[in-house]
Write a protein that holds these residues in place. Structure first.
Motif, PDB file in Angstrom:
ATOM      1  N   GLY A 123      54.806  18.861   4.764  1.00 55.36           N
ATOM      2  CA  GLY A 123      53.905  18.726   5.903  1.00 55.36           C
ATOM      3  C   GLY A 123      52.920  19.871   5.997  1.00 55.36           C
ATOM      4  N   THR A 124      53.407  21.090   5.725  1.00 54.39           N
ATOM      5  CA  THR A 124      52.529  22.261   5.778  1.00 54.39           C
ATOM      6  C   THR A 124      51.474  22.220   4.677  1.00 54.39           C
ATOM      7  N   GLN A 125      51.884  21.845   3.475  1.00 51.19           N
ATOM      8  CA  GLN A 125      50.929  21.749   2.361  1.00 51.19           C
ATOM      9  C   GLN A 125      49.810  20.767   2.685  1.00 51.19           C
ATOM     10  N   ALA A 126      50.186  19.576   3.140  1.00 51.44           N
ATOM     11  CA  ALA A 126      49.179  18.554   3.435  1.00 51.44           C
ATOM     12  C   ALA A 126      48.299  18.965   4.606  1.00 51.44           C
ATOM     13  N   ALA A 127      48.907  19.555   5.633  1.00 52.54           N
ATOM     14  CA  ALA A 127      48.136  19.961   6.808  1.00 52.54           C
ATOM     15  C   ALA A 127      47.160  21.084   6.473  1.00 52.54           C
ATOM     16  N   LEU A 128      47.605  22.041   5.670  1.00 49.23           N
ATOM     17  CA  LEU A 128      46.709  23.133   5.275  1.00 49.23           C
ATOM     18  C   LEU A 128      45.558  22.614   4.415  1.00 49.23           C
ATOM     19  N   THR A 129      45.857  21.665   3.527  1.00 53.84           N
ATOM     20  CA  THR A 129      44.791  21.061   2.719  1.00 53.84           C
ATOM     21  C   THR A 129      43.793  20.342   3.612  1.00 53.84           C
ATOM     22  N   GLY A 130      44.319  19.609   4.616  1.00 54.47           N
ATOM     23  CA  GLY A 130      43.432  18.920   5.540  1.00 54.47           C
ATOM     24  C   GLY A 130      42.588  19.882   6.352  1.00 54.47           C
ATOM     25  N   ALA A 138      46.542  27.309  15.357  1.00 58.14           N
ATOM     26  CA  ALA A 138      45.486  27.964  14.582  1.00 58.14           C
ATOM     27  C   ALA A 138      44.717  26.997  13.691  1.00 58.14           C
ATOM     28  N   ALA A 139      44.980  25.696  13.810  1.00 58.21           N
ATOM     29  CA  ALA A 139      44.432  24.718  12.866  1.00 58.21           C
ATOM     30  C   ALA A 139      42.919  24.699  12.787  1.00 58.21           C
ATOM     31  N   GLY A 140      42.233  25.162  13.814  1.00 57.13           N
ATOM     32  CA  GLY A 140      40.779  25.117  13.790  1.00 57.13           C
ATOM     33  C   GLY A 140      40.121  26.229  13.009  1.00 57.13           C
ATOM     34  N   SER A 141      40.904  27.201  12.536  1.00 54.52           N
ATOM     35  CA  SER A 141      40.347  28.353  11.828  1.00 54.52           C
ATOM     36  C   SER A 141      41.183  28.698  10.613  1.00 54.52           C
ATOM     37  N   THR A 142      40.573  28.643   9.429  1.00 53.01           N
ATOM     38  CA  THR A 142      41.291  28.991   8.206  1.00 53.01           C
ATOM     39  C   THR A 142      41.770  30.436   8.250  1.00 53.01           C
ATOM     40  N   ALA A 143      40.944  31.333   8.787  1.00 53.49           N
ATOM     41  CA  ALA A 143      41.320  32.745   8.876  1.00 53.49           C
ATOM     42  C   ALA A 143      42.542  32.925   9.771  1.00 53.49           C
ATOM     43  N   ALA A 144      42.604  32.204  10.880  1.00 54.15           N
ATOM     44  CA  ALA A 144      43.739  32.316  11.786  1.00 54.15           C
ATOM     45  C   ALA A 144      45.000  31.680  11.194  1.00 54.15           C
ATOM     46  N   LEU A 145      44.816  30.714  10.287  1.00 52.37           N
ATOM     47  CA  LEU A 145      45.968  30.066   9.670  1.00 52.37           C
ATOM     48  C   LEU A 145      46.733  30.995   8.731  1.00 52.37           C
ATOM     49  N   VAL A 146      46.062  31.990   8.165  1.00 51.18           N
ATOM     50  CA  VAL A 146      46.736  32.889   7.220  1.00 51.18           C
ATOM     51  C   VAL A 146      47.898  33.628   7.889  1.00 51.18           C
TER      52      VAL A 146
END
Length: 409
Positions: free
Chosen positions: A248-255, A314-322
């Motif tokens: 789920g995390t892999q797919a969500a991060l890719t999305g 944090a889904a709206g920001s790639t930087a915040a997702l790290v």
């Protein structure tokens, strides 16, 4: 004394003393074994994504590539469980020496079939996964037999090696495919299997994984009341949920990365999870012996819920997702090590191969299911909703920790 203490050091140590226990592993198995077992498990993380890359490239269809990768995963799940049972009955060396050439033969047929009819490709992909040697769980069985007193340390080490392999394998596929074409990663995986899985089979530690007779007690194994062995259902379901967190995390991060216009960033962000997991898996030897396995499982799984919620926020920001993904990873290591330790105790040494490979089967199926559901959610409602899969799976993992282990008989 806590019944879990059989798998943990008998007295408390300081931080330096606890970490120094890793130094005993080369003394038990030898440095070559550590290198061989690490390299031999790389194909497990390479083959599914190499299959996806090769089929997508030759067919021009992402759907065909995804179907072939899924067939490989299903083959791995079923083949892993069968391998464990066979190794318990006939010994790891004999089974692996038959499995390696079978895998190489099937993989060669799959490479030759690329570009052909999809049904044939899917069948070849399934057989490729089914015959892939599952070195990680079999290595854990060897540690259980070689040095029962060091099982806690060995399982923590094995968790770290698994995490590193699941980062290095896909990265290697990407680099090799970029440099030499989409088929080449499968050839590299075949070479790694031929050399290092064979070396793993022939290594002297394989003697420790010989089948045990009913009359011969396993090293460090304690007899218990007949028919009172705890069920493996709980740890297998736990790893199914853990796999769903991964998928789920892999797919969500890719999305999420795709929504930001940089799909390739998804895999880079996911590496933060592996980094966090590696750190805490190494540190599991520092956990005091009086902290029960059940409590470790519960606290780690509850932390995963917090991490998954942080990723969703944090889904709206790639930087915040790290940092959110790194936080999630900090709880992955403890859960993985703990569930493996529960299984080592539950399955015992006589049926350790079946027990450990069942965990692999659960993880693989969980990854496939989590990835599929999260991918569908990302397409239908956006990446933020896709992270809900990891949240729900982590919550299920926490609920399993709260349950008392069922017993057979």
């Amino acid at each position: 004394m806590d019944h879990h203490d059989v798998l943990t050091p008998s007295r408390a140590r300081g931080t330096r003393g606890a970490l120094s226990t890793y130094g005993r592993l080369p003394a038990v198995a030898g440095w070559p074994y550590l290198a061989v077992s690490a390299l031999a498990r790389l194909p497990v993380s390479m083959v599914p994504i190499a299959t996806l890359t090769a089929v997508t490239s030759t067919s021009g269809s992402v759907a065909a590539g995804g179907a072939a990768s899924a067939a490989t995963a299903i083959g791995q799940a079923l083949g892993s469980a069968a391998t464990g049972v066979l190794c318990d009955r006939h010994g790891q060396r004999r089974v692996l020496l038959a499995l390696v050439p079978a895998h190489l033969l099937v993989l060669s047929g799959f490479v030759l079939a690329l570009g052909g009819a999809l049904p044939a490709l899917l069948a070849a992909a399934f057989l490729t996964g089914a015959t892939l040697p599952q070195v990680g769980p079999l290595s854990r069985v060897r540690w259980m037999r070689l040095s029962p007193a060091d099982v806690r340390t060995a399982l923590a080490y094995e968790g770290v090696v698994d995490e590193l392999s699941f980062v290095a394998g896909p990265a290697a596929v990407g680099l090799v495919a970029l440099a030499s074409g989409a088929r080449t990663p499968l050839v590299v995986a075949a070479v790694l299997t031929a050399v290092f899985a064979t070396a793993f089979a022939l290594h002297r530690t394989a003697r420790a994984a010989a089948p045990l007779t009913a009359a011969a007690p396993a090293p460090g194994e304690q007899a218990g009341p007949a028919g009172r062995a705890p069920s493996l259902l709980r740890p297998v379901l736990g790893m199914l949920a853990m796999g769903a967190v991964f998928g789920g995390t892999q797919a969500a991060l890719t999305g999420a990365a795709g929504e930001a216009g940089r799909v390739s960033d998804g895999s880079l962000v996911y590496a933060a999870l592996a980094i966090g997991s590696t750190i805490t898996a190494l540190g599991m030897v520092l956990v005091p012996a009086h902290v029960s396995l059940r409590r470790r499982w519960f606290l780690g799984a509850a932390g995963l819920v917090v991490g998954a919620l942080a990723m969703l926020a944090a889904a709206g920001s790639t930087a915040a997702l790290v940092p959110a993904t790194f936080l999630t990873g900090l709880f992955v290591g403890p859960v993985m090590v703990t569930v493996n330790t529960v299984t080592a105790e539950t399955g015992g040494q006589r049926t350790g191969g079946a027990a450990m490979t069942l965990l692999t089967s659960g993880t693989v199926l969980g990854i496939a299911a989590g990835s599929a559901v999260a991918g569908a959610l990302a397409d239908a409602a956006g990446a933020r909703w896709a992270f809900a899969v990891a949240v729900v799976a982590a919550a299920a993992l926490t609920a399993l920790a709260a349950l008392r282990p069922a017993r057979r008989g």
